[in-house]
Scaffold this active site. Structure first.
Site, PDB file in Angstrom:
ATOM      1  N   GLU A 107      57.160  -4.587  37.151  1.00  0.00           N
ATOM      2  CA  GLU A 107      57.150  -5.281  35.852  1.00  0.00           C
ATOM      3  C   GLU A 107      58.506  -5.937  35.578  1.00  0.00           C
ATOM      4  O   GLU A 107      58.576  -7.046  35.039  1.00  0.00           O
ATOM      5  CB  GLU A 107      56.763  -4.296  34.744  1.00  0.00           C
ATOM      6  CG  GLU A 107      55.303  -3.870  34.897  1.00  0.00           C
ATOM      7  CD  GLU A 107      54.906  -2.694  34.014  1.00  0.00           C
ATOM      8  OE1 GLU A 107      55.589  -1.658  34.067  1.00  0.00           O
ATOM      9  OE2 GLU A 107      53.925  -2.823  33.274  1.00  0.00           O
ATOM     10  N   GLU A 127      50.414   3.339  38.212  1.00  0.00           N
ATOM     11  CA  GLU A 127      50.305   4.156  36.995  1.00  0.00           C
ATOM     12  C   GLU A 127      48.980   4.888  36.894  1.00  0.00           C
ATOM     13  O   GLU A 127      48.893   5.975  36.331  1.00  0.00           O
ATOM     14  CB  GLU A 127      50.494   3.272  35.751  1.00  0.00           C
ATOM     15  CG  GLU A 127      51.923   2.787  35.528  1.00  0.00           C
ATOM     16  CD  GLU A 127      52.267   1.512  36.272  1.00  0.00           C
ATOM     17  OE1 GLU A 127      51.501   1.111  37.184  1.00  0.00           O
ATOM     18  OE2 GLU A 127      53.299   0.907  35.966  1.00  0.00           O
TER      19      GLU A 127
HETATM   20  N1  COA Z   1      60.197   8.731  37.590  1.00  0.00           N
HETATM   21  C1  COA Z   1      60.967   9.839  37.702  1.00  0.00           C
HETATM   22  N2  COA Z   1      61.237  10.429  38.886  1.00  0.00           N
HETATM   23  C2  COA Z   1      60.698   9.864  39.986  1.00  0.00           C
HETATM   24  C3  COA Z   1      59.884   8.734  39.944  1.00  0.00           C
HETATM   25  C4  COA Z   1      59.643   8.136  38.677  1.00  0.00           C
HETATM   26  N3  COA Z   1      58.910   7.042  38.537  1.00  0.00           N
HETATM   27  N4  COA Z   1      59.492   8.410  41.195  1.00  0.00           N
HETATM   28  C5  COA Z   1      60.041   9.332  42.002  1.00  0.00           C
HETATM   29  N5  COA Z   1      60.775  10.210  41.271  1.00  0.00           N
HETATM   30  C6  COA Z   1      61.580  11.334  41.769  1.00  0.00           C
HETATM   31  C7  COA Z   1      60.707  12.461  42.290  1.00  0.00           C
HETATM   32  O1  COA Z   1      60.365  13.351  41.248  1.00  0.00           O
HETATM   33  C8  COA Z   1      61.612  13.095  43.312  1.00  0.00           C
HETATM   34  O2  COA Z   1      62.545  13.881  42.601  1.00  0.00           O
HETATM   35  P1  COA Z   1      63.137  15.217  43.245  1.00  0.00           P
HETATM   36  O3  COA Z   1      63.866  14.787  44.476  1.00  0.00           O
HETATM   37  O4  COA Z   1      63.992  15.781  42.176  1.00  0.00           O
HETATM   38  O5  COA Z   1      61.961  16.071  43.559  1.00  0.00           O
HETATM   39  C9  COA Z   1      62.390  11.920  43.882  1.00  0.00           C
HETATM   40  O6  COA Z   1      62.264  10.873  42.921  1.00  0.00           O
HETATM   41  C10 COA Z   1      61.869  11.408  45.206  1.00  0.00           C
HETATM   42  O7  COA Z   1      60.470  11.178  45.082  1.00  0.00           O
HETATM   43  P2  COA Z   1      59.471  11.569  46.250  1.00  0.00           P
HETATM   44  O8  COA Z   1      58.111  11.204  45.794  1.00  0.00           O
HETATM   45  O9  COA Z   1      59.710  12.973  46.661  1.00  0.00           O
HETATM   46  O10 COA Z   1      59.981  10.609  47.418  1.00  0.00           O
HETATM   47  P3  COA Z   1      59.170   9.688  48.407  1.00  0.00           P
HETATM   48  O11 COA Z   1      60.199   8.968  49.167  1.00  0.00           O
HETATM   49  O12 COA Z   1      58.143  10.481  49.126  1.00  0.00           O
HETATM   50  O13 COA Z   1      58.350   8.648  47.505  1.00  0.00           O
HETATM   51  C11 COA Z   1      57.987   7.006  45.777  1.00  0.00           C
HETATM   52  C12 COA Z   1      59.020   7.704  46.701  1.00  0.00           C
HETATM   53  C13 COA Z   1      58.749   6.130  44.825  1.00  0.00           C
HETATM   54  C14 COA Z   1      57.024   6.167  46.606  1.00  0.00           C
HETATM   55  C15 COA Z   1      57.177   8.084  45.008  1.00  0.00           C
HETATM   56  O14 COA Z   1      58.096   8.968  44.397  1.00  0.00           O
HETATM   57  C16 COA Z   1      56.293   7.544  43.924  1.00  0.00           C
HETATM   58  O15 COA Z   1      55.204   7.108  44.202  1.00  0.00           O
HETATM   59  N6  COA Z   1      56.773   7.608  42.693  1.00  0.00           N
HETATM   60  C17 COA Z   1      55.981   7.276  41.539  1.00  0.00           C
HETATM   61  C18 COA Z   1      55.972   5.813  41.324  1.00  0.00           C
HETATM   62  C19 COA Z   1      55.206   5.507  40.087  1.00  0.00           C
HETATM   63  O16 COA Z   1      54.186   6.056  39.786  1.00  0.00           O
HETATM   64  N7  COA Z   1      55.755   4.576  39.345  1.00  0.00           N
HETATM   65  C20 COA Z   1      55.150   4.174  38.136  1.00  0.00           C
HETATM   66  C21 COA Z   1      55.603   5.043  37.040  1.00  0.00           C
HETATM   67  S1  COA Z   1      55.178   4.298  35.532  1.00  0.00           S
END
Ligand code: COA
Length: 709
Positions: A107, A127
């Site tokens: 976004e 989301e």
């Molecule tokens: N908000 C807050 N924390 C987040 C986050 C977010 N949107 N996305 C990832 N994190 C944090 C995780 O909680 C994790 O924290 P930790 O190390 O304290 O456990 C850390 O970032 C790493 O995330 P992780 O998922 O373990 O790493 P990854 O490399 O396997 O995957 C992403 C990275 C970004 C692909 C995955 O975290 C993800 O899909 N995140 C959500 C994205 C999302 O839904 N965004 C829209 C939100 S509105």
């Protein structure tokens, strides 16, 4: 004073708004404030020609900060205000993208005037996986750029597009092979010289020329077929607004739908699971700096369904696997299972012929334990027989190289007894995969009394590499999942003896969103497998002194009704379709009479749900009391990732928090009264009772203070 995670730098007359908020540059309130401040600073510097938005670290912004959504005061307002101001800049604004550009990250990029992406970029609006819709104008800008059809698909599935596909979909404008920041600076200066090329997405109209007239109607009908995921319907509403309304009005529709989703119990449950899964990977007392063992090759003992699934899991992740069996015939059969599985995947178009060949080439077979000597990890996956497992453990203890990890895939047996047989119990850990092992996400990692901390840490890390969500369990009968499942199955069978049908029992929990009720589940897993586990437990004196306990499964087993594979179990099967079985009803009725269980003509669905699920929650509380699980969230991950508990209910412990622990205790006490409690089935765990007695002051949107943590 803490420094801002956002800074405005200047590079050759271009401003660079740089975000640094590890690990994934999530848009926390501090980042949003930093962006607002940085933009204000840019606005005060008219000598800068353009602005580039860039992130430090391995990724651009991967989303809004999910943790801050938990705050009842959370509002997307400040971010949306920033995005509006960013897009309205007269000077060009370029997004330099790399890594995972997700949710709020996409976004942010869409509010820029130009998007340039590194080859490793992936974009998406995930989301929906949190029970939400995009809340910062993603629902309005994405359809304007990528078209309503693709935008709806991306938002409804949470799927990601790679850089090439994002370019083809017009979501990014340009790819860069070299430094994406350098390329963005060049593009920014070019746009400053040619401002006519600046594109503000909010000013575009959604192109509807190729859209079917019933597009929204069909999308809505599809969304409404999944009422447990209300965000799907909200996404359709927001996309409809993007098509039909001016941007500002669409913005209001999105804000209304987002707020509705954010408050929904489904989203609260799914966000709980997001953090619970990540928390589960952390081992209390094990510092992140603990040196781990290097795992490059894997051995598997046993080429049955489970052993083969484990071999496929590791081959899929690129590990060479040595598969050992007792006979050539068993090895050939195993290799046949593995080849068959790969060919079926290829037939669905999910693997190329070369990928199949490459993965098969990683699987070596042998009849000799000596061939496991070079493996860094060896997993025993033979059937549940303690003597056999101990014999194999002894051989592995002797043959495995020093430092190798020895794992057992037992689902119920005492890992400490197996570990002792190796003569090197510190190297031993349980790795309980779920069938089919290459499909199911859950891995229960069983911590033996002597398991070395680095062994535990290594296996947890390895789990992520092979695509599993791992949860640590202490040693007890059935670990976390099967121990709780025992309570679930116990009540399911008592209900059958009392007069409920398998379809009634299954229907009651399937109505909550369970993938499959207990009877269908056991019919699929095999009545023989379930019955043997009960019989084995009986041999070790682990069964209550209750003739009716799991009597149905044992009777069906004795009658050769092994479930789906024999065409009858709890149900009768027409192909793979379960149909009500008159015989099962007769068997249960006769058995009930024999055991003196009173029949009832009517058993309400509420009672089925409470007896199955509240009993299980009570067992979960005992598991916490005994330190078998580190946290309530771990139990929720086990049940949602391994047993088909609906994610929109967040797992059994989250569900109990949501309905209120005092209510759960009340109902357990009720069943103790009406059903009797001679065998302690309804004795409330002291932890559960004490938490339920805490004053129920709300500490969050609907989160009681007296809740499992
Ligand atoms: N908000 C807050 N924390 C987040 C986050 C977010 N949107 N996305 C990832 N994190 C944090 C995780 O909680 C994790 O924290 P930790 O190390 O304290 O456990 C850390 O970032 C790493 O995330 P992780 O998922 O373990 O790493 P990854 O490399 O396997 O995957 C992403 C990275 C970004 C692909 C995955 O975290 C993800 O899909 N995140 C959500 C994205 C999302 O839904 N965004 C829209 C939100 S509105």
């Amino acid at each position: 004073m803490t420094s801002s995670p956002v800074s405005l730098l200047e590079q050759d007359a271009v401003g660079v708004l740089r975000i640094r908020n590890p690990p994934v540059n999530a848009l926390s309130p501090a980042v949003v404030q930093g962006l607002l401040d940085g933009l204000a600073a840019f606005e005060r510097k008219p000598d800068l020609q353009a602005l580039v938005v860039h992130c430090e670290g391995s990724t651009f912004v991967a989303g809004g900060d999910i943790a801050s959504f938990q705050d009842p005061a959370f509002s997307a307002g400040p971010l949306n205000q920033f995005l509006g101001r960013l897009e309205a800049q007269r000077r060009p604004v370029v997004a330099a993208l790399h890594g995972t550009v997700l949710g709020g990250g996409l976004e942010l990029a869409l509010a820029c005037h130009w998007r340039i992406a590194a080859p490793n970029t992936r974009v998406g609006q995930p989301e929906v996986k949190l029970g939400l819709i995009p809340g910062s104008l993603g629902t309005q800008r994405l359809p304007r750029l990528a078209g309503a059809e693709l935008a709806l698909d991306l938002m409804s599935t949470g799927a990601m597009l790679d850089a090439q596909h994002a370019l083809a979909a017009d979501i990014v404008d340009e790819l860069s092979d070299g430094s994406v920041l350098e390329a963005a600076l060049v593009r920014a200066r070019d746009l400053a010289a040619h401002p006519e090329n600046i594109r503000r997405v909010s000013t575009l109209r959604v192109d509807t020329t190729a859209l079917r007239p019933d597009f929204i109607q069909k999308a809505r009908a599809h969304a409404q077929q999944q009422p447990n995921y209300p965000a799907l319907d909200s996404i359709v509403t927001a996309v409809e607004a993007a098509i039909a309304l001016p941007f500002g009005e669409g913005e209001q529709v999105e804000a209304r739908e987002f707020a509705k989703c954010l408050r929904s119990p489904q989203s609260q449950a799914m966000r709980h699971l997001f953090f619970a899964e990540r928390q589960a990977a952390k081992i209390p007392g094990l510092p992140a700096s603990t040196p781990l063992r290097d795992i490059r090759s894997v051995g598997v003992v046993g080429a049955g369904t489970m052993g083969c699934g484990i071999a496929i899991t590791f081959a899929n992740a690129g590990f060479p696997v040595t598969l050992v069996e007792a006979t050539q015939a068993a090895l050939d059969r195993g290799l046949g299972i593995i080849r068959g599985s790969y060919e079926a995947t290829a037939a669905k178009g999910r693997l190329t012929a070369k990928e199949v060949a490459d993965r098969l080439a990683l699987v070596m077979t042998s009849l000799a334990y000596d061939d496991l000597a070079g493996c860094d990890l060896v997993i025993e996956a033979v059937f549940e027989d303690m003597a056999l497992k101990q014999d194999i453990a002894r051989r592995l203890g002797a043959v495995c190289k020093p430092g190798a990890i020895i794992a057992t895939n037992t689902s119920t047996l005492d890992v400490d007894q197996i570990a002792a047989a190796t003569g090197r119990p510190a190297d031993v850990v349980g790795m309980h995969f779920f069938s089919p092992a290459h499909v199911m996400r859950l891995l229960e990692v069983v911590r033996g009394a002597a398991t070395a901390p680095d062994v535990l840490g290594t296996v947890m890390k390895l789990a992520a590499r092979i695509g599993k969500v791992a949860v640590v369990s202490g040693v007890c009968y059935g670990f976390i999942g099967n121990r709780m499942a025992e309570v679930y199955m116990r009540e399911a069978e008592f209900l059958l003896l009392e007069g409920a049908t398998p379809a009634q029992v299954d229907g009651a929990v399937e109505a909550l969103g369970f993938a499959m009720g207990p009877c269908r589940m056991l019919d699929m897993a095999g009545i023989d497998v379930g019955a043997k586990t009960v019989i084995e437990l009986g041999k070790t004196g682990g069964l209550p002194n209750d003739a009716a306990y799991r009597a149905v499964v044992q009777k069906l087993f004795a009658l050769g009704r092994f479930g789906q594979k024999t065409g009858s179990g709890y149900y009768r099967y027409e192909g793979r379709k379960p149909v009500a079985s008159e015989e099962t009803s007769e068997i249960c009725e006769a058995l009930g009479r024999e055991l003196g269980v009173a029949r009832r003509s009517e058993i309400p669905a509420d009672e089925i749900v409470e007896r199955l699920l509240f009993g299980m929650v009570n067992e979960g509380a005992r598991i916490l009391e005994e330190g078998i699980a580190y946290r309530a969230g771990d139990i929720d991950v086990v049940w949602t990732a391994g047993y088909g508990f609906p994610d929109h209910r967040g797992g059994p412990m989250h569900m109990a928090n949501a309905v209120g622990l005092a209510h759960v205790v009340d109902r357990l006490d009720h069943y103790a009264r009406v059903r009797g409690n001679a065998h302690g089935y309804w004795t409330v765990s002291p932890l559960l009772r004490s938490l339920a007695a805490e004053p129920s002051v709300l500490s969050g949107p609907s989160r009681p203070a007296c809740a499992f943590r």
